[in-house]
Design a protein around this motif. Structure first.
Motif, PDB file in Angstrom:
ATOM      1  N   TRP A  56      -9.766  14.310   9.330  1.00 57.74           N
ATOM      2  CA  TRP A  56      -8.873  14.957   9.908  1.00 57.74           C
ATOM      3  C   TRP A  56      -9.235  14.395  11.130  1.00 57.74           C
ATOM      4  O   TRP A  56     -10.169  13.662  11.594  1.00 57.74           O
ATOM      5  N   VAL A  57      -8.681  14.435  11.882  1.00 58.77           N
ATOM      6  CA  VAL A  57      -8.325  14.009  13.908  1.00 58.77           C
ATOM      7  C   VAL A  57      -9.291  14.838  14.128  1.00 58.77           C
ATOM      8  O   VAL A  57      -9.022  16.318  14.661  1.00 58.77           O
ATOM      9  N   GLY A  58      -9.939  14.473  14.898  1.00 56.78           N
ATOM     10  CA  GLY A  58     -11.482  15.553  15.395  1.00 56.78           C
ATOM     11  C   GLY A  58     -11.060  15.320  16.512  1.00 56.78           C
ATOM     12  O   GLY A  58     -10.745  16.643  17.691  1.00 56.78           O
ATOM     13  N   ALA A  59     -10.656  14.659  17.023  1.00 61.70           N
ATOM     14  CA  ALA A  59      -9.790  14.841  19.034  1.00 61.70           C
ATOM     15  C   ALA A  59      -9.491  13.440  19.149  1.00 61.70           C
ATOM     16  O   ALA A  59      -9.242  12.628  18.431  1.00 61.70           O
ATOM     17  N   SER A  60      -8.078  13.509  20.229  1.00 65.14           N
ATOM     18  CA  SER A  60      -7.571  12.776  20.979  1.00 65.14           C
ATOM     19  C   SER A  60      -7.490  12.554  22.253  1.00 65.14           C
ATOM     20  O   SER A  60      -7.666  13.623  22.958  1.00 65.14           O
ATOM     21  N   TRP A  61      -7.240  11.300  23.095  1.00 68.08           N
ATOM     22  CA  TRP A  61      -7.449  11.610  24.314  1.00 68.08           C
ATOM     23  C   TRP A  61      -5.359  10.504  24.143  1.00 68.08           C
ATOM     24  O   TRP A  61      -5.757   9.493  23.886  1.00 68.08           O
ATOM     25  N   ALA A  62      -4.244  11.402  25.783  1.00 69.68           N
ATOM     26  CA  ALA A  62      -3.985  10.786  25.863  1.00 69.68           C
ATOM     27  C   ALA A  62      -3.293  10.644  27.256  1.00 69.68           C
ATOM     28  O   ALA A  62      -3.810  11.189  28.031  1.00 69.68           O
ATOM     29  N   GLU A  63      -2.366   9.775  27.479  1.00 70.36           N
ATOM     30  CA  GLU A  63      -2.016   8.783  28.677  1.00 70.36           C
ATOM     31  C   GLU A  63      -1.219  10.618  29.172  1.00 70.36           C
ATOM     32  O   GLU A  63      -1.302  11.273  30.465  1.00 70.36           O
ATOM     33  N   ARG A  64      -0.462  11.390  28.157  1.00 70.11           N
ATOM     34  CA  ARG A  64       0.239  12.242  28.578  1.00 70.11           C
ATOM     35  C   ARG A  64      -0.527  13.586  27.501  1.00 70.11           C
ATOM     36  O   ARG A  64      -1.070  13.121  26.705  1.00 70.11           O
ATOM     37  N   PRO A  65      -0.711  14.548  28.593  1.00 67.34           N
ATOM     38  CA  PRO A  65      -1.365  15.309  27.672  1.00 67.34           C
ATOM     39  C   PRO A  65      -0.010  15.853  26.254  1.00 67.34           C
ATOM     40  O   PRO A  65      -0.838  16.385  25.555  1.00 67.34           O
ATOM     41  N   GLU A  66       0.555  16.056  26.649  1.00 68.74           N
ATOM     42  CA  GLU A  66       1.856  16.732  25.352  1.00 68.74           C
ATOM     43  C   GLU A  66       1.657  15.672  24.571  1.00 68.74           C
ATOM     44  O   GLU A  66       2.032  16.438  22.872  1.00 68.74           O
ATOM     45  N   GLU A  67       1.094  14.210  24.295  1.00 70.12           N
ATOM     46  CA  GLU A  67       1.065  13.477  23.255  1.00 70.12           C
ATOM     47  C   GLU A  67       0.086  13.784  22.880  1.00 70.12           C
ATOM     48  O   GLU A  67      -1.033  12.515  21.962  1.00 70.12           O
ATOM     49  N   GLU A  68      -1.587  14.671  22.808  1.00 71.50           N
ATOM     50  CA  GLU A  68      -2.667  14.002  22.303  1.00 71.50           C
ATOM     51  C   GLU A  68      -2.448  15.146  21.049  1.00 71.50           C
ATOM     52  O   GLU A  68      -1.289  16.137  20.599  1.00 71.50           O
ATOM     53  N   MET A  69      -2.511  14.333  20.216  1.00 76.75           N
ATOM     54  CA  MET A  69      -3.030  15.203  18.925  1.00 76.75           C
ATOM     55  C   MET A  69      -4.650  15.237  17.596  1.00 76.75           C
ATOM     56  O   MET A  69      -5.019  14.293  18.006  1.00 76.75           O
ATOM     57  N   ALA A  70      -4.693  16.201  17.568  1.00 80.08           N
ATOM     58  CA  ALA A  70      -5.996  17.086  17.441  1.00 80.08           C
ATOM     59  C   ALA A  70      -5.986  17.463  16.556  1.00 80.08           C
ATOM     60  O   ALA A  70      -4.980  18.527  16.477  1.00 80.08           O
ATOM     61  N   GLY A  71      -7.094  18.029  15.424  1.00 78.78           N
ATOM     62  CA  GLY A  71      -7.784  19.090  14.335  1.00 78.78           C
ATOM     63  C   GLY A  71      -6.197  19.077  13.576  1.00 78.78           C
ATOM     64  O   GLY A  71      -6.919  19.983  12.608  1.00 78.78           O
ATOM     65  N   TYR A  72      -5.497  18.982  12.908  1.00 80.22           N
ATOM     66  CA  TYR A  72      -4.835  18.715  11.699  1.00 80.22           C
ATOM     67  C   TYR A  72      -5.250  17.062  10.954  1.00 80.22           C
ATOM     68  O   TYR A  72      -6.122  16.424  11.287  1.00 80.22           O
TER      69      TYR A  72
END
Length: 517
Positions: A56-72
C-alpha cells in the motif's frame, strides 16, 4: 565520502523524522532531504500489507497537491518495481508506462509527464518496502543521486517501523480493523455497486445484519429520488478520481425512517481491482452534535497515540540501528544517534508526565486557602534551575500581590508552566527575559501578567493555543498551557494572550482574591 554538510543534512533529517508523528509528515521530511540532490515532483512511501505480495502507498508528497497519491493498495507480482523488494536493489525506470492501464483508477497516473522513476528499498525488519521518486526531468538520476536516495531510505527504514515493522502483518491488520470497525461513521466498500464490506456503524444505521449487508446493492438503501444523484457522483468519481465527491442523499434507516445522509466517496485499488470506499454520515442535527463530541474524543486519543508512538518508535529503531552499526560507524554519528534516543525518550516521558498532570486536575482534595506568592516563586525557580541556567533566562517580579486564593500546588503549576513556556519559545540567540507583574484587579480577582521577549503568538492561534496537544515551533508536548487554562477557569478566572510592546507575548491570568479582601 560524506562531507560535513552532508552529515549535517542527515543529522537534521534524523531529528525531523523523530518529530514526525504521521506518515504524511514523514513523507514531507523525506522529500525535503531528497530535494538536496534529486529533481523530482512526487515521493511515495510504499509499505507491505498483511497478505504476501500486497503493498500500500502509505503516504506521498507532491509539488502539486492534486498529484499526491496515497492510501491505495496493489499487488507486486509482475510489477516492474518487484526487484526492489525481492532483491533489495534500487531500480530506475525510464519512460514508465501506466501501472494499471486497464483500470479506471489509471487516470490517476496519466497526464503528469513522468519521464523516469527511481525506487530504493526500505529494509523494515524481515520485509521490505520502497521509497519511490517520480521525475519529469529529461535525464535520469546519476549514481550520486541514487546513492543519496539510498542513504535517505536508511533513515526512513528505521522511522517507518511504527507503521510496518517485524510484526507488520498483524500490526497493519489490527490497525485497519480498528480504524474501519471502530469508525463512528458508516463505512462501506463497493465493487460494481454491491457492498463487499460494511462496518458496524453502517449496519446499525440501516438496521441490517452482517448477512443482510453482504452483496447488497447500495442503491437499494437510498430513496428513489436520491439514486440518480448518487449515480452522478459515481460517474464524476470515475472521470476525475482525484476530486472526491460529497453528496447529500436520503436513505432508508432502521424501521423505515428517512435519513439525511452525507456521503463521501473515494476510488481505491482493492486486491488489484477498482472499488469505491463510501463514508456515510448521518446528517440530522442531533446526530451531528453527538458526532462532533465523539470526534473530539477520538481526536484527543488519536493525537495522544501518535505523540506517544513517535518517540517510542525512534527509541526502539535507533537503538537497533546503533547496535547494528556499533564498531562500524563514525563515532560522531553514533553520538548523534544516541542524542536522538535521549531526546525521544525525554519527549515520551514529558508527554506522559504532562498527561498525568492534566488528568489529575480536579482531583485535588486539599481545601482552598491563602497562597503566598513570594515563596511560591522562589520554589518555582528552584525547580526550574537547570533550564533557567542553560538558557540564560532572567526572571523579574513587579507589583505582584502578596497572596491569592487557591491551592498551592495548582497556583505553582500555573506560573511554572507559563515561565517554562516563555523559556521554551525564546527567540534564537536571544536570552529569555521574563517579567511577572500585577496588573490590578477585576471583579474580585487579581490580574497577573507573565510577559516575555520570545517569538510571540500569531493572532490566528490565540484561541487554540490553550487547547490540549497544540504545539508551537519550540517543541513541548502541547499540555502546559492547557493545564494553566483548566486550573484558572476552574477557579472562575480567565486567561488570554496579547502581543508585547516590543515583541514577545503577554499571558494574563486572573486568580481569586482572598475572601476577606
Amino acid at each position: 565520502m560524506a562531507t560535513t554538510e552532508d552529515r549535517a543534512t542527515f543529522s537534521r533529517l534524523a531529528l525531523r523524522l523523530a518529530e514526525a508523528s504521521t506518515l504524511e509528515e514523514g513523507a514531507e521530511v523525506l522529500a525535503w532531504a531528497c530535494a538536496e540532490r534529486i529533481e523530482f515532483y512526487r515521493l511515495s512511501i510504499v509499505l507491505p500489507l498483511t497478505e504476501p505480495g500486497e503493498y500500500w502507498v502509505g503516504a506521498s508528497w507532491a509539488e502539486r497537491p492534486e498529484e499526491e497519491m496515497a492510501g491505495y493498495t496493489f499487488r507486486l507480482s509482475g510489477h516492474p518495481l518487484a526487484p526492489v523488494v525481492e532483491q533489495g536493489s534500487s531500480v530506475v525506470r525510464h519512460d514508465p508506462e501506466n501501472d494499471a492501464p486497464e483500470l479506471p483508477v489509471s487516470r490517476l497516473f496519466r497526464g503528469e509527464g513522468k519521464r523516469w522513476e527511481l525506487a530504493v528499498p526500505l529494509h523494515i525488519g524481515a520485509r521490505r518496502g520502497m521509497l519511490v521518486l517520480a521525475s519529469r526531468a529529461p535525464s535520469g538520476p546519476g549514481p550520486d543521486a541514487v546513492a543519496w536516495a539510498e542513504e535517505v531510505a536508511l533513515w526512513a527504514s528505521v522511522w517507518s517501523r511504527a507503521w510496518c515493522g517485524p510484526d507488520a502483518p498483524e500490526v497493519l491488520r489490527e490497525l485497519y480493523q480498528s480504524l474501519l470497525e471502530g469508525a463512528l461513521d458508516g463505512i462501506a466498500l463497493l465493487r460494481d455497486g454491491e457492498v463487499v464490506f460494511a462496518n458496524p456503524s453502517f449496519r446499525e444505521l440501516f438496521g441490517l445484519s452482517a448477512a443482510e449487508t453482504a452483496g447488497l446493492g447500495f442503491e437499494t438503501l437510498l430513496m428513489p429520488r436520491s439514486r440518480e444523484r448518487f449515480r452522478e457522483a459515481l460517474a464524476s468519481l470515475a472521470e476525475r478520481p482525484r476530486v472526491l465527491p460529497r453528496v447529500e442523499v436520503e436513505g432508508r434507516g432502521r424501521g423505515g425512517r428517512t435519513l439525511v445522509l452525507d456521503l463521501g466517496m473515494q476510488m481505491i485499488l482493492h486486491r488489484g481491482g477498482p472499488a469505491v470506499l463510501v463514508q456515510v454520515h448521518n446528517a440530522t442535527p442531533r446526530a451531528r452534535r453527538e458526532q462532533e463530541t465523539r470526534e473530539r474524543v477520538d481526536q484527543l486519543l488519536r493525537v495522544l497515540g501518535h505523540d506517544m508512538r513517535t518517540p517510542l518508535t525512534a527509541v526502539l529503531g535507533y537503538a537497533q540501528l546503533v547496535s547494528e552499526r556499533l564498531g562500524k560507524e563514525d563515532p560522531k554519528r553514533l553520538r548523534e544517534m544516541l542524542a536522538i534516543l535521549r531526546r525521544s525518550a525525554d519527549g515520551l516521558r514529558n508527554l506522559v508526565e504532562g498527561m498525568l498532570e492534566y488528568s489529575s486536575l480536579g482531583r485535588e482534595s486539599s481545601p482552598l486557602g491563602p497562597v503566598a506568592l513570594e515563596p511560591l516563586f522562589r520554589a518555582v525557580e528552584a525547580e526550574m534551575a537547570d533550564p533557567i541556567e542553560r538558557s540564560g533566562a532572567r526572571i523579574r517580579y513587579h507589583q505582584v500581590p502578596p497572596r491569592v486564593w487557591g491551592r498551592p500546588a495548582e497556583v505553582s503549576r500555573v506560573f511554572r508552566n507559563l515561565i517554562e513556556n516563555a523559556i521554551r519559545y525564546a527567540r534564537p540567540g536571544v536570552a529569555p527575559r521574563v517579567e511577572v507583574r500585577g496588573e490590578g484587579e477585576e471583579n474580585g480577582f487579581h490580574v497577573l501578567c507573565v510577559a516575555d521577549n520570545g517569538r510571540g503568538v500569531a493572532p490566528a492561534d490565540r484561541e487554540r493555543v490553550f487547547d490540549l496537544f497544540v504545539k508551537g515551533p519550540g517543541g513541548g508536548c502541547g499540555v502546559g498551557l492547557a493545564v494553566v487554562h483548566r486550573i484558572v477557569t476552574g477557579y472562575g478566572g480567565r486567561i488570554w494572550v496579547e502581543d508585547g510592546p516590543e515583541g514577545g507575548s503577554r499571558f494574563y491570568v486572573t486568580l481569586p482574591r482572598l475572601p476577606e479582601e
